[in-house]
Design an enzyme around this catalytic site. Structure first.
Site, short mmCIF file in Angstrom:
data_model
loop_
_atom_site.label_atom_id
_atom_site.label_comp_id
_atom_site.label_asym_id
_atom_site.label_seq_id
_atom_site.Cartn_x
_atom_site.Cartn_y
_atom_site.Cartn_z
N ALA A 155 191.74 56.74 14.47
CA ALA A 155 191.16 57.37 15.66
C ALA A 155 190.82 56.38 16.78
O ALA A 155 190.21 56.78 17.78
CB ALA A 155 189.93 58.22 15.33
N ALA A 156 191.22 55.12 16.64
CA ALA A 156 190.95 54.17 17.73
C ALA A 156 191.67 54.62 19.00
O ALA A 156 191.11 54.61 20.10
CB ALA A 156 191.41 52.78 17.33
N GLY A 157 192.92 55.05 18.84
CA GLY A 157 193.69 55.54 19.99
C GLY A 157 193.07 56.82 20.55
O GLY A 157 193.06 57.04 21.77
N ASP A 158 192.57 57.67 19.68
CA ASP A 158 191.94 58.92 20.15
C ASP A 158 190.68 58.60 20.95
O ASP A 158 190.42 59.22 21.99
CB ASP A 158 191.57 59.81 18.95
O1 RIB Z 1 194.53 59.74 15.10
C1 RIB Z 1 193.86 59.91 13.89
C2 RIB Z 1 194.02 61.33 13.42
O2 RIB Z 1 195.38 61.57 13.12
C3 RIB Z 1 193.29 61.66 12.14
O3 RIB Z 1 191.98 62.08 12.37
C4 RIB Z 1 194.19 62.69 11.48
O4 RIB Z 1 193.62 63.94 11.34
C5 RIB Z 1 195.47 62.71 12.32
O5 RIB Z 1 195.48 63.78 13.17
#
Ligand code: RIB
Length: 312
Positions: A251-254
């Protein structure tokens, strides 16, 4: 009132398994720990936007099950508006199995479940949110056709579109390219999107320039501990990030995408928004899990101030 950020995307419950190293094909390894943590690229980005003080709202689908309830409750705690998230019949909530090794690297398999119900019809039912938002953020864990429709609608309404092309398809549909204001692949995704195989800065830049020629306005490539590379009509610029001891890059990119949208929505310059996004994700990688790793606004401001002191 802050400008609204609409995130359209997936919600998954992550089954996170920690292990010394990933199994090879045909091999069994023993895991160290198993946890269920709310995730999904769309949800993580909306959660980050909420935690970082953005006026965030999410569209996406979960099942009518306890995982769906839990994901919605967790999202609400970030401050993002969850009233548009649908709990649908006939599908279980989306799930992801995530392997994390000792170095903090991950491998992810997503089982889409209810994310498949994030259809064009569902987006049409929620058209008002498109109209009311200034920044609209997409990823690619919902049906491809919905992403294309969503980008076209966003453009028709004159909104700023951020597309995080993850997971990356082999190419992006030509009809959406000129609707994308900011394309935010990581280094692997930019190569896949442009049919390149050799990982190098030259190839990353060349891939980004190819997408610019096809109509994308800005390509912002996330490069992990090297920061982010912006390529646009003005040229290209590398924005290094601060050095940290990463424990889990999930989730770093998120977090980067959510933070970047918040920065833009608050009127930060592009340089400031990228610094804000780099700093936010540099904190996220020091913590385990997806939404569990995302910092709040005070934490990011604190690190930004400390860094300014160090540089002066
Ligand atoms: O980017 C990380 C995410 O990728 C995770 O939380 C997982 O659910 C996938 O969607």
């Amino acid at each position: 009132m802050k400008k609204q950020i609409l995130v359209v995307g997936s919600l998954n419950m992550d089954m996170v398994i920690e292990m010394k190293r990933m199994p090879l094909q045909g091999e069994t390894v023993l895991g160290e720990n198993l946890e269920y943590i709310p995730g999904g690229k769309g949800a993580n980005q909306a959660y980050a936007a909420g935690m970082l003080g953005g006026n965030a709202v999410m569209l996406g689908c979960v099942g009518k099950d306890s995982l769906g309830d839990r994901m919605k409750e967790n999202m609400a705690q970030s401050g993002a508006d969850i009233s548009g998230i649908a709990q649908v019949e006939g599908y279980p909530s989306g799930m992801a199995v995530i392997y994390v090794n000792e170095e903090g690297d991950n491998s992810i398999v997503v089982v889409s479940g209810a994310n498949r119900a994030c259809s064009i019809d569902y987006l049409k039912e929620n058209e008002q949110l498109f109209r009311d938002s200034s920044y609209i953020v997409f990823q690619m864990e919902i049906p491809y056709k919905s992403v294309v429709y969503g980008i076209q609608k966003a453009k028709e309404f004159g909104k700023t579109v951020i597309l995080n092309p993850a997971p990356a398809p082999d190419e992006l549909p030509a009809e959406v390219l000129d609707g994308i204001d900011y394309l935010t692949p990581n280094e692997t995704e930019i190569l896949k999107l442009t049919g390149r195989t050799v990982m190098s800065m030259e190839n990353i830049r060349a891939g980004a320039e190819e997408l610019l020629r096809k109509g994308v306005k800005n390509v912002l490539v996330t490069l992990g501990d090297k920061g982010a590379l912006l390529v646009n009509g003005q040229g290209s610029e590398l924005y290094p990030t601060r050095k940290v001891d990463a424990v889990d890059t999930t989730a770093a990119g998120d977090c980067f995408n959510g933070a970047f949208a918040v920065g833009l929505s608050e009127g930060m310059s592009l340089d400031e928004a990228i610094l804000f996004a780099n700093t936010s994700s540099s904190i996220a990688v020091t913590r385990k899990g997806a939404q569990s790793s995302i910092p709040n606004r005070n934490e990011v401001e604190h690190v930004l101030k400390e860094n300014i002191k160090l540089c002066s």
